[in-house]
Scaffold this motif. Structure first.
Motif, PDB file in Angstrom:
ATOM      1  N   VAL A 144     -67.485  -7.599 -31.695  1.00  0.00           N
ATOM      2  CA  VAL A 144     -68.915  -7.753 -31.933  1.00  0.00           C
ATOM      3  C   VAL A 144     -69.653  -7.612 -30.603  1.00  0.00           C
ATOM      4  CG1 VAL A 144     -68.896 -10.266 -31.617  1.00  0.00           C
ATOM      5  CG2 VAL A 144     -70.665  -9.224 -33.032  1.00  0.00           C
ATOM      6  N   THR A 146     -73.021  -8.953 -28.786  1.00  0.00           N
ATOM      7  CA  THR A 146     -74.012 -10.015 -28.913  1.00  0.00           C
ATOM      8  C   THR A 146     -74.484 -10.433 -27.527  1.00  0.00           C
ATOM      9  OG1 THR A 146     -74.403 -12.239 -29.803  1.00  0.00           O
ATOM     10  CG2 THR A 146     -72.243 -11.797 -28.912  1.00  0.00           C
ATOM     11  N   LEU A 177     -73.485 -15.969 -33.559  1.00  0.00           N
ATOM     12  CA  LEU A 177     -72.149 -16.131 -34.134  1.00  0.00           C
ATOM     13  C   LEU A 177     -72.008 -17.524 -34.733  1.00  0.00           C
ATOM     14  CD1 LEU A 177     -69.962 -14.466 -31.337  1.00  0.00           C
ATOM     15  CD2 LEU A 177     -71.070 -13.393 -33.309  1.00  0.00           C
ATOM     16  N   SER A 206     -69.946  -7.128 -25.023  1.00  0.00           N
ATOM     17  CA  SER A 206     -69.063  -6.695 -26.097  1.00  0.00           C
ATOM     18  C   SER A 206     -67.852  -7.620 -26.106  1.00  0.00           C
ATOM     19  CB  SER A 206     -68.623  -5.245 -25.869  1.00  0.00           C
ATOM     20  OG  SER A 206     -67.688  -4.841 -26.840  1.00  0.00           O
ATOM     21  N   TYR A 768     -67.478  -0.076 -37.575  1.00  0.00           N
ATOM     22  CA  TYR A 768     -68.912  -0.336 -37.745  1.00  0.00           C
ATOM     23  C   TYR A 768     -69.717   0.680 -36.946  1.00  0.00           C
ATOM     24  CZ  TYR A 768     -73.444  -2.619 -37.384  1.00  0.00           C
ATOM     25  OH  TYR A 768     -74.790  -2.894 -37.423  1.00  0.00           O
TER      26      TYR A 768
END
Length: 776
Positions: A144, A146, A177, A206, A768
């Protein structure tokens, strides 16, 4: 004379004639000085009959206590090697039952030892279970991006110029998260000036889940991250900035921040005084920061067998303690009246223990340093209480402490190699001491004399250094081959040439530099240390360039276990029972010689395949494979070279080759030496044409399912590999049925692998992709 002989013969015949009953003459008296006549038995049987008595003598000499850490460690290793997570209740109940059995059978001869051994193995497994529960590290399940805000724990400079940051997460946003990891390790190009431990930091990052082994049996990053408390790894997408965070009010937070800042300041001072790679090595030897050492130097040290000088371990602790003790005793010798009234040796041991404690904290308190410190502390404490310092019992006490505190270290190379080297040296020293004492008792001590004693001292030092290198090198070769598939055949000359520089120049200069640092006089001693390190690097480079071999290939688990047991028996026993190690070692070497290396290795992300070729090479399907993975694979398969793929035009058909992959339109093909067609496809459509002809197909597509129904081909999809990790495949000969395979991760998952099930690939989802124009 003849009548006497006839009478004797007649009397002897009469004893065997039927119906004759002659009284037997009383036996002749046996002289008192005549030895007792015993029935003769074959030498082989007599030799083996002595082993029970030898084992009893070993037990009487303390061998039973020495077996405690061995059995506890075996139980911990067995727990971590299990393919499933055992429940705590059965372990506790089994432990209680064995306690009762051991107590009730205490009057028996063999049963208490058997039940006690099993009891200790179960106790080791329970210690591993307890540590796993205590760690309970929250791990990232899926990659993910963020924005994180956190508190800096440590900052390390890498050889590439980037920085590696360990950060405690405080908050995440965009997206926020729900279950963020508590601690992450990220790299960055640069950080704000003056950033120190405890400061707040923020940036877009990342985050990725720690990866599994690059092949079955390789180093498991997920396992080590779990027990080190690291829940994710990754990198900052932009340079991080300072951020305001709430200060950590924990009891140890303040001292930890001060210590980390002091370590980083000390490392910067060392690098300033000793520029270049030598300064990076000096920082590694003093404060344990190794990230800045250039990779070529790391590789020279590994190939030459000198990499142990970088890890703060028993060698460094022992050299620091020896330097401090020598300085303390030499200083006391300047004051004869004082040294005659007080036990100088005990004061010197206390000073060495205090300085080594300081060294432990400033070196970063890594696990290897903690283990070495415990070993040294036990030995120095023995000196304080007028006991022998270098004994196998002290080593066993240190091992017990480490296994109880951190049982997962038992399966790591650092624990195994350091204890193997130390145990082998202690056993060899004990044997040499016994031989020397026997030589003195036989009156074979050479006459004294200044020149002779000086020559003997020099020869003994050189012989001791050579013997130490040989014994420690041989003891650690087994574990180095198992964990790293490496061997250093020229380690002896490398250590003979380099270790005097480390032992007599570099480490004493480091200790003197620390003492002189408050007065600003450390530069002189650090420059001396830097010159010694430069000479060591030159020796490592020269030896590395001439080393005939490096990789030794995979070692089968049964061979490793048998050789390990043989080593333990040979080192711990002091009687003929150590000869029991010989058959174990012979069988272990036999299994090693008869091993069969895998034909194919597959990475856990499904993107990379490696196939052994007939000429000893390793053919890969990617033109730019991952460097770390390829280094491991080439050593594991004992490959001489890496063969890149042949990429054809988009309209051409893949040309079948047995030496390299041939790739076109997302499909790569190769024939292995046994005649099997092996394929790697980017998606299911590319793999369909080879379903009937290929023996092994790897599809880099997590959405592919039921790809080749009815086909005999062995198929791995990206989802299969995401769930169970990297794979190794042994293909049978052409026309033979079946193939053997092994994957790195077992199911149901152990606690350090449970996060794998949450990745997109493991759930059968494609990667993704952000929509065009979507706001980040």
């Amino acid at each position: 004379m003849g009548d006497d002989k006839a009478a004797v013969a007649d009397s002897e015949r009469g004893l065997f004639l039927p119906g004759t009953a002659r009284p037997l003459a009383p036996p002749a008296p046996v002289p008192a000085d005549m030895p007792e006549q015993r029935p003769q038995v074959p030498a082989f049987i007599a030799f083996w009959r002595g082993f029970p008595a030898a084992i009893s003598r070993d037990a009487a000499r303390g061998g039973t206590f020495l077996c405690l850490p061995v059995l506890l460690g075996a139980g911990a290793a067995a727990y971590f090697a299990l393919p499933w997570e055992p429940e705590a209740l059965p372990l506790v109940l089994s432990l209680c039952l064995l306690l009762v059995v051991t107590f009730l059978s205490r009057d028996r001869r063999i049963l208490p030892f058997i039940s006690g051994a099993i009891l200790l193995i179960l106790a080791g497994a329970l210690l591993g279970k307890l540590e796993t529960w205590r760690a309970s590290t929250s791990m990232m399940g899926s990659d993910v991006t963020t924005r994180i805000t956190g508190r800096l724990v440590s900052l390390e400079h890498q050889a590439s110029g980037r920085l590696r940051l360990t950060i405690d997460i405080v908050a995440t946003e965009r997206p926020q998260l729900r279950y963020p990891p508590a601690r992450v390790r990220l790299s960055a190009r640069s950080v704000p000036e003056g950033l120190a431990a405890g400061d707040g930091i923020s940036g877009l990052a990342s985050l990725m889940s720690p990866s599994g082994p690059v092949r079955p049996g390789a180093y498991d990053f997920s396992f080590s991250s779990y027990f080190n408390g690291i829940g994710a790894v990754g990198f900052f997408l932009s340079n991080p900035e300072r951020a305001a965070v709430v200060a950590d009010d924990g009891l140890t937070a303040g001292p930890a921040r001060w210590l980390q800042a002091a370590r980083e300041g000390l490392a910067a001072r060392i690098r300033h005084a000793v520029p270049g790679a030598e300064g990076q090595v000096a920082a590694a030897m003093i404060v344990g920061m190794r990230a800045g050492i250039p990779e070529p130097i790391n590789e020279w040290l590994r190939r030459s067998g000198l990499a142990h000088i970088l890890a703060i371990s028993g060698l460094h602790m022992a050299l620091v303690a020896a330097t401090v003790m020598a300085m303390a005793r030499a200083g006391a010798a300047l004051f004869p009246q004082f040294s005659q009234r007080v036990p100088v040796k005990k004061y010197a041991a206390g000073a060495a223990l205090a300085f080594c404690t300081l060294y432990l904290f400033f070196s970063g308190s890594a696990v290897a340093a903690q283990r070495s410190y415990i070993m040294l502390a036990v030995m120095l404490a023995a000196l304080l209480f007028d006991r022998a310092a270098i004994t196998m019992r002290n080593l066993a006490i240190a091992a017990l402490i480490i296994i109880i505190i951190s049982p997962h270290e038992v399966v790591g190379p650092s624990f195994q190699m350091s204890f193997a080297a130390t145990a082998a040296l202690i056993a060899a020293y004990a044997g040499w001491t016994d031989w020397r004492m026997g030589r003195r008792e036989r009156g074979r001590v050479p006459p004294a004399g200044l020149a002779r004693n000086l020559l003997r001292t020099v020869l003994v030092f050189a012989a001791g250094l050579a013997a130490t290198s040989v014994i420690a090198g041989l003891a650690t070769t087994l574990f180095g081959a198992w964990h790293f598939q490496r061997a250093s055949p020229l380690a002896l000359p490398a250590n003979l040439a380099a270790m005097p520089l480390v032992s007599l120049v570099a480490m004493p200069a480091a200790v003197l530099a620390i003492f002189a640092m408050p007065f600003g006089l450390d530069g002189f001693f650090l420059s001396i240390m830097g010159r010694a390190i430069a000479a060591v690097i030159a020796i490592a480079e020269w030896i590395s360039d001439r080393s005939p071999i490096d990789a030794v290939g995979l070692m089968p688990l049964p061979a490793f276990l048998l050789l390990t047991v043989a080593f333990v028996v040979a080192v711990l026993s002091t009687t003929r029972a150590r000869l029991l190690a010989a058959p174990l070692a012979i069988v272990g070497f036999g299994l090693l010689v008869a091993r069969e290396l895998p034909a194919v290795l597959i990475s856990e992300d499904g993107r990379l395949m490696g196939v052994r070729t007939a000429d000893g090479g390793l053919a890969v399907n990617r033109a730019r494979p991952n460097g770390f993975t390829m280094d491991d694979w080439t050593r594991a398969l004992n490959a001489k070279m890496v063969v890149k793929p042949l990429v054809a035009g988009k309209t051409a058909a893949p040309e079948m080759k047995s030496r390299q992959f041939s790739c076109v339109n997302g499909l790569c093909l190769i024939d292995n030496p046994a005649g099997h067609l092996i394929a790697h496809a980017e998606n299911a459509a590319a793999a369909k044409p080879v379903c009937e002809t290929a023996s092994l197909i790897v599809v880099d597509d997590a959405t592919a399912s039921n790809l080749c129904p009815g086909s005999k081909a062995l198929v791995f999809t990206k989802r299969d590999l995401a769930l169970r990790g990297s794979a190794a495949v042994w293909l049978a000969g052409l026309g033979e049925a079946g193939a053997e395979l092994a994957q790195a991760i077992s199911q149901p998952y152990r606690p350090w692998h449970t996060q794998r099930q949450y990745s997109r690939a493991a759930r059968g989802l494609p990667p993704y992709r952000r929509k065009t124009g979507q706001d980040q």
